[in-house]
Structure formats: C-alpha cells, structure tokens
Design a protein around this motif. Sequence first.
Motif, PDB file in Angstrom:
ATOM      1  N   ALA A  43     -36.621   9.307  -9.616  1.00 27.50           N
ATOM      2  CA  ALA A  43     -36.331  10.341  -8.618  1.00 27.50           C
ATOM      3  C   ALA A  43     -37.617  10.819  -7.946  1.00 27.50           C
ATOM      4  N   TYR A  44     -38.679  10.959  -8.704  1.00 23.55           N
ATOM      5  CA  TYR A  44     -39.960  11.410  -8.153  1.00 23.55           C
ATOM      6  C   TYR A  44     -40.537  10.386  -7.172  1.00 23.55           C
ATOM      7  N   ILE A  45     -40.449   9.121  -7.538  1.00 27.83           N
ATOM      8  CA  ILE A  45     -40.999   8.054  -6.709  1.00 27.83           C
ATOM      9  C   ILE A  45     -40.086   7.724  -5.534  1.00 27.83           C
ATOM     10  N   GLY A  46     -38.772   7.868  -5.757  1.00 29.17           N
ATOM     11  CA  GLY A  46     -37.807   7.533  -4.709  1.00 29.17           C
ATOM     12  C   GLY A  46     -37.239   6.143  -4.830  1.00 29.17           C
ATOM     13  N   SER A  47     -37.282   5.568  -6.036  1.00 31.96           N
ATOM     14  CA  SER A  47     -36.727   4.229  -6.269  1.00 31.96           C
ATOM     15  C   SER A  47     -35.345   4.325  -6.903  1.00 31.96           C
ATOM     16  N   GLU A  48     -34.632   3.211  -6.880  1.00 35.25           N
ATOM     17  CA  GLU A  48     -33.310   3.171  -7.505  1.00 35.25           C
ATOM     18  C   GLU A  48     -33.408   3.110  -9.030  1.00 35.25           C
ATOM     19  N   TYR A  49     -34.377   2.362  -9.526  1.00 32.34           N
ATOM     20  CA  TYR A  49     -34.470   2.124 -10.964  1.00 32.34           C
ATOM     21  C   TYR A  49     -35.910   2.286 -11.446  1.00 32.34           C
ATOM     22  N   ALA A  50     -36.042   2.601 -12.737  1.00 35.39           N
ATOM     23  CA  ALA A  50     -37.349   2.639 -13.382  1.00 35.39           C
ATOM     24  C   ALA A  50     -37.186   2.136 -14.810  1.00 35.39           C
ATOM     25  N   VAL A  51     -38.181   1.386 -15.274  1.00 37.30           N
ATOM     26  CA  VAL A  51     -38.165   0.826 -16.623  1.00 37.30           C
ATOM     27  C   VAL A  51     -39.463   1.212 -17.319  1.00 37.30           C
ATOM     28  N   ALA A  52     -39.375   2.001 -18.377  1.00 36.51           N
ATOM     29  CA  ALA A  52     -40.547   2.451 -19.115  1.00 36.51           C
ATOM     30  C   ALA A  52     -40.983   1.376 -20.111  1.00 36.51           C
ATOM     31  N   VAL A  53     -42.290   1.157 -20.182  1.00 37.04           N
ATOM     32  CA  VAL A  53     -42.855   0.169 -21.110  1.00 37.04           C
ATOM     33  C   VAL A  53     -44.116   0.737 -21.754  1.00 37.04           C
ATOM     34  N   SER A  54     -44.732  -0.055 -22.614  1.00 31.07           N
ATOM     35  CA  SER A  54     -45.815   0.439 -23.455  1.00 31.07           C
ATOM     36  C   SER A  54     -47.103   0.736 -22.713  1.00 31.07           C
ATOM     37  N   ASN A  55     -47.359   0.073 -21.592  1.00 29.82           N
ATOM     38  CA  ASN A  55     -48.550   0.345 -20.779  1.00 29.82           C
ATOM     39  C   ASN A  55     -48.413  -0.367 -19.434  1.00 29.82           C
ATOM     40  N   GLY A  56     -49.342  -0.096 -18.539  1.00 28.54           N
ATOM     41  CA  GLY A  56     -49.267  -0.695 -17.210  1.00 28.54           C
ATOM     42  C   GLY A  56     -49.430  -2.202 -17.233  1.00 28.54           C
ATOM     43  N   THR A  57     -50.258  -2.704 -18.146  1.00 37.84           N
ATOM     44  CA  THR A  57     -50.445  -4.151 -18.251  1.00 37.84           C
ATOM     45  C   THR A  57     -49.159  -4.833 -18.682  1.00 37.84           C
ATOM     46  N   ALA A  58     -48.446  -4.222 -19.627  1.00 36.93           N
ATOM     47  CA  ALA A  58     -47.156  -4.761 -20.044  1.00 36.93           C
ATOM     48  C   ALA A  58     -46.186  -4.813 -18.866  1.00 36.93           C
ATOM     49  N   ALA A  59     -46.215  -3.776 -18.026  1.00 32.98           N
ATOM     50  CA  ALA A  59     -45.353  -3.761 -16.845  1.00 32.98           C
ATOM     51  C   ALA A  59     -45.683  -4.928 -15.921  1.00 32.98           C
TER      52      ALA A  59
END
Length: 408
Positions: A43-59
């Motif tokens: 909601a903050y970013i304005g995207s439809e979906y978000a997927v939380a992961v362990s760190n940015g590199t993992a993403a």
Amino acid sequence: MMPIPYGRQSITDEDIEAVIQTLKSDYLTQGPKIKEFEEAFAAYIGSEYAVAVSNGTAALHLNCIALGVKPGVKVITTPITFAASANCVRYCGGEVVFADIDPDTYLLDISKVRELLEKSPKGTYSGIIPVDFAGRAVDLEAFRKLADEYGLWIIEDACHAPGGYFVDSSKNQQSCGNGNFADLAIFSFHPVKHIAAGEGGMTTTNSKVLYEKLVMLRTHGIIKDDLKYQNSVSFATGVNTGSAQEEQEQVDYPGWYMEMQELGYNYRLTDIQAALGLSQLGRAEKGLVRRKDIAEVYRDAFSGQDFVLSQSGVVVGHAYHLYVLEVKDRVGLYNFLRGKSIYAQIHYIPTHLMPYYRELGWKEGDMPIAEEYYNNCISLPMYPTLSYDEQRFVIDTILLYYSEKNCS
C-alpha cells in the motif's frame, strides 16, 4: 561530539514494544505479521503485491529465478551499485553486462544500454536491472519503452529509494517499486536503510503469476494450496480407495500434506523483523521529509565551492538514502573527516572492477564515467536523526579541510 557515521538506524520505544508483543505471541516466524507487513508495504509503495524475504539479496536472487535467468542469459546493469545487483544474475549462471552511468544522475545511462542492444542481434539480452542509486529514481517509463522494443524484462533495484518517485511523461508521480513499469522491484531493510528491520527484504510486483512464484520459491518451493502436481491421492492420505482421478474429486487433503513443486530456498522473513519493519514503516514519510531537509542544507553549503565537482543536490522525488559529493582530493578529505570522527563512506567501488568480475574479463577503462565518479565520490552523513549541530560540524569540517589545503 560522538562519532558521526554516514548512516544510522533509529529505534524508538514503539519499535521495541512492537517486537516485544511479537515475542509474546504464538508466532516468531511464518505468522500473521508477515502478511500484515507485506500488505502495508504494498500500500505504501502503490503495488498490487509484496513478498517479504530474508534480505534484499535474496529478493534479487528469487527475482532472477522467477524471470528465468540461467546459463546463457545476459542481463545489463550498472557498475555503480552494491555487488548484489549483479551477483544475483551470476547465482543463476547468467552473464552480467555492465553499461556506464550518466554523469549528471549517477544512474544507469539509458543511451549506453541502447548502444549495447543496437549492436547485438535481438534476443542477445534478456533483462535490465537499473538501480535507484542514492535514492534518485530511475526514469522507468523510458526504460520500459526500450525494454519492450527488445523484449526485455526489468528488475528495479529500489533498495535506496522507498518513498522516492519520478515524474512520468503525463506529469504523474511514479513511486519507486510501484510495478507500473518494472516487472519486479526489490527493497532492503538493512539498518542503514529508510526502514530498518535488522535485515530483511521485499519484492513488489503487479503480476499475480510472479507473486505466486516468489511466494513458493522463498519457502523451499513448497506449497500447501493448489496441489495440482500430485501423482496420487493415496500417497497424500495413506488411503487407496480407487483411481487417482476419483480420489482427487472426493478426498480432502489432510492438514499435514504439502508439496515441493520446485527447487526453492529458505529465504523467509521472521515475524520479529516484520513487526519492527511495520513499526518503522509508520514513520517512513516523516523520515523522508527530514532527509530532504538535510539535503537542502548540504546543497546550500556546497553550492559554488571550487572543490566541489558535483553533488546530489535537491531533486524532485529523490529519497536521499545517500548524499553524494564529488570533490577534489577525495582521499585526503576522507582521511581528514575520519580524524574528526566523521565516518563518511564511498559508494561504490565500481562492481566491474571487483576481483571476481575482473576475472571474468572486465578491466579499468571499460566504464570510464563510473570510474571517474568513483575517484571523486564521497557519501556524507545522511539519516533522519542527524542533528543540525552534527550536520553543521560535518560541513564546517569539510570547509576547514579545503581552506587549510589552499593555505598550505
């Protein structure tokens, strides 16, 4: 005065209480805070979906897998970034091709990317990973047009820029990571970032297909829903009552049953980190306002100084993870500041000149603008709790160094 780092997390009583409440709950991982954080961040970013992961590199790694990076695939990115922006391609066996930066923005130069694409047969490259370096948003509308022309995907590395934006050709603000132009975007919750969760990362997208794939990949490739690849229900239930087709129509799968459908990874975020991230997200806008105020003070202090070759300045939509000066005698200034307990930083040694990438054939002279930038750049302290007195001390110390240098 206490040492002044280039970046620093701010942990409030509210942050601590949010973590304590999660520690007292029934879930420390794979619990409800993950979904709550994902939905709030989307909601903050304005995207439809978000997927939380362990760190940015993992993403980044999961994004490359989801987009089909494998041996033989070539991906273009910038040399002025943290190494993970390129390494994610190598994790999958792909080939990283660097394109130089724009000297005015420090961002991946779209004209250099076009040159690479034009001199190669269509199909040579599969994707582009532009980086919102220092918090300045890439013009993804322009990159999207170029990518569509050559059939490429885009991963936006927005780790420096939650809350940042660019203005599109229709004069609309396009938030970093909103999914309107990039296929996927990634963020980091490292302590020096805008939202500090200790560690952690997030992918945002508007693609349901990519979203579902990422959710599966972050947990070993295992799912408990949409069980469509099982060979027989009797294996799942331990009961053989007839044909597989009949059983699929009649049997409810037991609670223990799950399927590993692909080779995935354990890249999960914990509920403890999600709780801290949620609390920090609640004051993200306030932090952005303060970062912009700090940037204005730096801009005014260094405008017109003859030792300044370039500076971040005040740019519409800039999220100011970093405030960068390009200066004469950068090494001398860096050491002088350290002597005064001001721990400025250098962002970054060009990735193509790291020993690993040199062994792959990259060398000095390949990215002349990025290399010249590196020779002059220094990142000044930039974080919302930097006080006026601390910032004034940083500025005065820099001015003192060049004043003494000119007198010597």
